[in-house]
Scaffold this active site. Structure first.
Site, mmCIF file in Angstrom:
data_model
loop_
_atom_site.group_PDB
_atom_site.id
_atom_site.type_symbol
_atom_site.label_atom_id
_atom_site.label_comp_id
_atom_site.label_asym_id
_atom_site.label_seq_id
_atom_site.Cartn_x
_atom_site.Cartn_y
_atom_site.Cartn_z
ATOM 1 N N ASP A 10 5.936 8.288 0.887
ATOM 2 C CA ASP A 10 5.577 7.054 0.170
ATOM 3 C C ASP A 10 6.429 5.864 0.592
ATOM 4 O O ASP A 10 7.627 6.085 0.606
ATOM 5 C CB ASP A 10 5.720 7.157 -1.324
ATOM 6 C CG ASP A 10 5.072 5.831 -2.189
ATOM 7 O OD1 ASP A 10 3.894 5.575 -2.024
ATOM 8 O OD2 ASP A 10 5.952 5.032 -2.437
ATOM 9 N N HIS A 150 6.028 3.110 -8.269
ATOM 10 C CA HIS A 150 6.563 2.057 -7.343
ATOM 11 C C HIS A 150 8.032 2.268 -6.936
ATOM 12 O O HIS A 150 8.475 0.987 -6.606
ATOM 13 C CB HIS A 150 6.261 0.572 -7.988
ATOM 14 C CG HIS A 150 4.857 0.887 -8.490
ATOM 15 N ND1 HIS A 150 3.457 1.108 -7.578
ATOM 16 C CD2 HIS A 150 4.294 0.186 -9.649
ATOM 17 C CE1 HIS A 150 2.493 0.991 -8.471
ATOM 18 N NE2 HIS A 150 2.953 0.416 -9.502
#
Length: 204
Positions: A10, A150
């Site tokens: 990610d 996030h």
């Protein structure tokens, strides 16, 4: 699952498009072998310019943190070695793939590994989920997490758990004992209404 290593990754970035000059500011990754986490990679990286207040608020990554971080080129050189020979997975993989390709291109390394997308697979295998955002799927599947999203390693960790849920769903639904990475790649491209026919052909 294939015995080859799979890296679930990610990126956190300065924006949506490397073509518009956006850069990676964090990479997180989890390496799986036979469904077991065997290694992790996490690093902030300095893109060479300040991030805006929206990105800082969204990710929690501040300009002060990035000022002390190594350059993107330094980090990506290390990351290229980490993923060498591995198959890749990301949630909404088209986003991460374009940033990976762009950052690797800066250090003259081609991005050639196939990318499986846990978002596309979840749309096919978990059609009853309210939606297929990562946070929603984590809740829907009761995947253990620390509530932080996030940040790159946290998202990579839960995406790795989601990947294992996806392969388990294939095993349970079609009595397919060890779905290969190649099978999962093919499955993510199938129209939803043709899954049964596709899997019947694969299992024949």
């Amino acid at each position: 699952m294939s015995q080859d290593a799979i890296v679930v990754l990610d990126f956190e970035t300065t924006g949506l498009s490397p073509a518009q000059g956006d850069r990676a500011i964090e990479i997180g990754a989890v390496k799986l072998k036979q469904g077991v986490v065997v290694d992790r990679f996490q690093q902030l990286m300095n893109p060479g310019f300040a991030v805006n207040s929206f990105i800082a608020g969204y990710t929690g990554i501040t300009n002060e943190m990035l000022r002390l971080a190594p350059s993107c080129e330094t980090v990506m050189t290390d990351f290229a070695a980490f993923i060498d020979g591995c198959q890749l997975v990301a949630h909404n993989a088209s986003f991460d793939q374009k940033f990976l390709a762009a950052e690797l291109a800066r250090i003259h390394v081609p991005q050639s590994q196939p990318f499986a997308c846990s978002l596309l697979l979840a749309r096919r295998l978990f059609q009853d989920a309210p939606n297929h955002q990562l946070g929603t799927l984590v809740s829907y599947l009761a995947i253990e997490n620390d509530g932080v999203f996030h940040r790159a390693l946290n998202d990579a960790e839960v995406t790795a758990s989601l990947w294992l849920e996806l392969t388990a769903a294939v095993t349970q639904r079609w009595a397919c004992p060890a779905p290969s990475f190649e099978l999962m790649l093919k499955l993510q491209r199938q129209p939803k209404h043709q899954l049964e026919r596709f899997m019947k052909k694969q299992m024949a």
